[in-house]
Design a protein around this motif. Structure first.
Motif, PDB file in Angstrom:
ATOM      1  N   GLY A 192       0.820  -1.206   0.000  1.00  0.00           N
ATOM      2  CA  GLY A 192       0.000   0.000   0.000  1.00  0.00           C
ATOM      3  C   GLY A 192       0.855   1.257   0.000  1.00  0.00           C
ATOM      4  N   LEU A 193       1.928   1.232   0.778  1.00  0.00           N
ATOM      5  CA  LEU A 193       2.863   2.365   0.792  1.00  0.00           C
ATOM      6  C   LEU A 193       3.595   2.492  -0.535  1.00  0.00           C
ATOM      7  CD1 LEU A 193       4.412   1.912   4.370  1.00  0.00           C
ATOM      8  CD2 LEU A 193       2.689   3.590   3.655  1.00  0.00           C
ATOM      9  N   PHE A 194       3.931   1.354  -1.136  1.00  0.00           N
ATOM     10  CA  PHE A 194       4.574   1.370  -2.456  1.00  0.00           C
ATOM     11  C   PHE A 194       3.621   1.964  -3.490  1.00  0.00           C
ATOM     12  CE2 PHE A 194       5.263  -0.969  -6.533  1.00  0.00           C
ATOM     13  CZ  PHE A 194       6.495  -0.420  -6.863  1.00  0.00           C
ATOM     14  N   ASN A 195       2.361   1.638  -3.397  1.00  0.00           N
ATOM     15  CA  ASN A 195       1.371   2.187  -4.322  1.00  0.00           C
ATOM     16  C   ASN A 195       1.332   3.716  -4.219  1.00  0.00           C
ATOM     17  OD1 ASN A 195      -0.754   1.830  -6.282  1.00  0.00           O
ATOM     18  ND2 ASN A 195      -2.218   2.338  -4.660  1.00  0.00           N
ATOM     19  N   GLU A 196       1.417   4.226  -2.990  1.00  0.00           N
ATOM     20  CA  GLU A 196       1.452   5.678  -2.789  1.00  0.00           C
ATOM     21  C   GLU A 196       2.761   6.255  -3.348  1.00  0.00           C
ATOM     22  OE1 GLU A 196       0.922   6.497   1.334  1.00  0.00           O
ATOM     23  OE2 GLU A 196      -1.004   5.453   1.472  1.00  0.00           O
ATOM     24  N   TYR A 197       3.855   5.570  -3.108  1.00  0.00           N
ATOM     25  CA  TYR A 197       5.175   6.028  -3.548  1.00  0.00           C
ATOM     26  C   TYR A 197       5.233   6.170  -5.069  1.00  0.00           C
ATOM     27  CZ  TYR A 197      10.303   5.857  -4.203  1.00  0.00           C
ATOM     28  OH  TYR A 197      11.610   6.115  -4.561  1.00  0.00           O
ATOM     29  N   THR A 198       4.555   5.295  -5.778  1.00  0.00           N
ATOM     30  CA  THR A 198       4.588   5.299  -7.240  1.00  0.00           C
ATOM     31  C   THR A 198       3.369   5.986  -7.850  1.00  0.00           C
ATOM     32  OG1 THR A 198       3.609   3.071  -7.225  1.00  0.00           O
ATOM     33  CG2 THR A 198       6.007   3.225  -7.402  1.00  0.00           C
ATOM     34  N   GLY A 199       2.572   6.645  -7.028  1.00  0.00           N
ATOM     35  CA  GLY A 199       1.422   7.380  -7.544  1.00  0.00           C
ATOM     36  C   GLY A 199       0.399   6.501  -8.232  1.00  0.00           C
ATOM     37  N   GLY A 200       0.246   5.266  -7.783  1.00  0.00           N
ATOM     38  CA  GLY A 200      -0.745   4.355  -8.350  1.00  0.00           C
ATOM     39  C   GLY A 200      -0.342   3.729  -9.675  1.00  0.00           C
ATOM     40  N   ARG A 201       0.910   3.887 -10.059  1.00  0.00           N
ATOM     41  CA  ARG A 201       1.369   3.364 -11.355  1.00  0.00           C
ATOM     42  C   ARG A 201       1.177   1.866 -11.480  1.00  0.00           C
ATOM     43  NH1 ARG A 201       7.761   3.447 -12.912  1.00  0.00           N
ATOM     44  NH2 ARG A 201       7.669   2.083 -14.761  1.00  0.00           N
ATOM     45  N   PHE A 202       1.316   1.147 -10.372  1.00  0.00           N
ATOM     46  CA  PHE A 202       1.213  -0.319 -10.406  1.00  0.00           C
ATOM     47  C   PHE A 202      -0.024  -0.823  -9.640  1.00  0.00           C
ATOM     48  CE2 PHE A 202       5.775   0.724 -10.655  1.00  0.00           C
ATOM     49  CZ  PHE A 202       6.095   0.104 -11.848  1.00  0.00           C
ATOM     50  N   ALA A 203      -1.043  -0.005  -9.547  1.00  0.00           N
ATOM     51  CA  ALA A 203      -2.218  -0.351  -8.737  1.00  0.00           C
ATOM     52  C   ALA A 203      -2.848  -1.675  -9.174  1.00  0.00           C
ATOM     53  CB  ALA A 203      -3.245   0.779  -8.792  1.00  0.00           C
ATOM     54  N   GLY A 204      -2.983  -1.864 -10.477  1.00  0.00           N
ATOM     55  CA  GLY A 204      -3.602  -3.100 -10.964  1.00  0.00           C
ATOM     56  C   GLY A 204      -2.767  -4.327 -10.654  1.00  0.00           C
ATOM     57  N   GLU A 205      -1.462  -4.209 -10.809  1.00  0.00           N
ATOM     58  CA  GLU A 205      -0.570  -5.334 -10.508  1.00  0.00           C
ATOM     59  C   GLU A 205      -0.559  -5.653  -9.012  1.00  0.00           C
ATOM     60  OE1 GLU A 205       0.205  -2.783 -12.441  1.00  0.00           O
ATOM     61  OE2 GLU A 205       0.865  -3.606 -14.382  1.00  0.00           O
ATOM     62  N   ILE A 206      -0.627  -4.609  -8.192  1.00  0.00           N
ATOM     63  CA  ILE A 206      -0.677  -4.827  -6.741  1.00  0.00           C
ATOM     64  C   ILE A 206      -1.966  -5.536  -6.367  1.00  0.00           C
ATOM     65  CG2 ILE A 206      -0.881  -3.643  -4.511  1.00  0.00           C
ATOM     66  CD1 ILE A 206       1.043  -1.506  -5.648  1.00  0.00           C
ATOM     67  N   ASP A 207      -3.092  -5.102  -6.933  1.00  0.00           N
ATOM     68  CA  ASP A 207      -4.371  -5.757  -6.630  1.00  0.00           C
ATOM     69  C   ASP A 207      -4.340  -7.233  -7.017  1.00  0.00           C
ATOM     70  OD1 ASP A 207      -5.575  -3.531  -5.553  1.00  0.00           O
ATOM     71  OD2 ASP A 207      -6.539  -2.907  -7.427  1.00  0.00           O
ATOM     72  N   TYR A 208      -3.777  -7.532  -8.188  1.00  0.00           N
ATOM     73  CA  TYR A 208      -3.695  -8.933  -8.610  1.00  0.00           C
ATOM     74  C   TYR A 208      -2.825  -9.725  -7.637  1.00  0.00           C
ATOM     75  CZ  TYR A 208      -2.802 -13.123 -11.345  1.00  0.00           C
ATOM     76  OH  TYR A 208      -2.709 -14.434 -11.743  1.00  0.00           O
ATOM     77  N   HIS A 209      -1.659  -9.189  -7.317  1.00  0.00           N
ATOM     78  CA  HIS A 209      -0.751  -9.899  -6.412  1.00  0.00           C
ATOM     79  C   HIS A 209      -1.403 -10.139  -5.054  1.00  0.00           C
ATOM     80  CE1 HIS A 209       2.835 -11.236  -4.361  1.00  0.00           C
ATOM     81  NE2 HIS A 209       2.681 -10.278  -3.469  1.00  0.00           N
TER      82      HIS A 209
END
Length: 314
Positions: A241-258
């Protein structure tokens, strides 16, 4: 204190109760054939099995290469070992990893990886095929089937096991970064991988150059091989979740899948309402086909049990 010229590569070896394997790990690093200097930083976290004595002996024999960090008290639970004890010692332009229960098998591993990194300054990380050793049996681990670039999102999506730590080489400028999500994580490799993926290009080498011991006594995989490991799963969920914030949601879909995959795996180990709710929370944000995949897997598990569900590749 090492007074030799700065090495091009710093190799990091984390050791804890690896007396039966650490000599092989060290020897595999010393066997590297290069035209550049490298160093090996071995951190022993107060082993009780004699591993520290082995490390000390090697450091005395190879003082120009080996930098020993021998703790007298275990530090794992009190601080971030890598940031506190390893990061200040790194001198190389590139950083490779060979933990005390793994080993390299190709004496040209470092040279080959350095050649890749030098050829393209935008490559922040490269990794390669390995063999996994479990219960005395070797099995190939080839994340991909040919050399080439790897989509950064795939590194996030597939989790820490996609790039075995024993295969990694990362630019030092990335390793030196410690955003909040890295500090919050209870592991070293996966957060570093996603950081490198976010900062540049990733390259895969389809060449088997190391052995990764899976669930070997004293390893992280062995200590977390219980029926369930909810604390670790929650930690990974939080730092991603912190990584998602750090990257401005760039990998949001990949994070959700993982995370859907992660919570499904945890639910399959030991079902609970909390785990199912977590799975569904991430599942509902996925594209239609992926949402249907996890819906089907959950139904398959309920009908046929875990063995049927685990046959499906996520």
């Amino acid at each position: 204190m090492n007074t030799q010229p700065a090495p091009l590569v710093s190799v990091v070896c984390l050791c804890y109760n690896h007396a039966s394997t650490v000599a092989q790990a060290i020897e595999s690093v010393l066997a590297q054939k290069t035209d550049f200097p490298f160093e090996l930083i071995v951190h022993d976290d107060a082993s009780s099995d004699g591993a520290a004595e082995i490390v000390r002996d090697y450091a005395e024999k190879y003082p120009d290469i080996i930098v020993p960090v021998l703790q007298t008290e275990n530090r794992f639970s009190s601080c971030n070992l890598a940031e506190t004890y390893i990061a200040p010692l790194l001198r190389g332009e590139y950083v490779a990893i060979c933990e005390g229960d793994d080993y390299w098998t190709d004496p040209e591993k470092l040279r080959r990886q350095v050649d890749i990194m030098r050829a393209d300054p935008e490559i922040t990380m490269c990794f390669h095929a390995v063999r996994q050793l479990q219960g005395g049996v070797f099995s190939p681990f080839r994340p991909l089937k040919s050399d080439g670039p790897v989509t950064p999102g795939l590194i996030v999506r597939r989790g820490g096991m996609f790039c075995p730590s024993v295969s990694l080489m990362v630019r030092r400028e990335v390793v030196d970064l410690w955003p909040d999500f890295r500090r919050a994580a209870d592991v070293y490799d996966y957060p570093l991988q996603v950081l490198a993926a976010a900062k540049g290009r990733v390259w895969y080498m389809d060449r088997d150059m190391a052995v990764y011991r899976f669930r070997h006594e004293g390893s992280w995989t062995a200590s977390h091989a219980g029926e369930t490991d909810l604390a670790h799963i929650k930690n990974e969920t939080d730092w991603l979740g912190l990584f998602n914030e750090y990257t401005g949601g760039r990998f949001a879909g990949e994070i959700d899948y993982h995370l859907a995959h992660l919570w499904f795996t945890e639910y399959r180990k030991a079902p609970s309402k909390e785990k199912l709710a977590r799975l569904r929370a991430y599942q509902k944000r996925l594209p239609t086909k992926e949402k249907a995949l996890f819906t089907g897997l959950t139904a398959l598990y309920r009908l046929c049990g875990p063995r049927a569900a685990e046959r499906v590749f996520l």
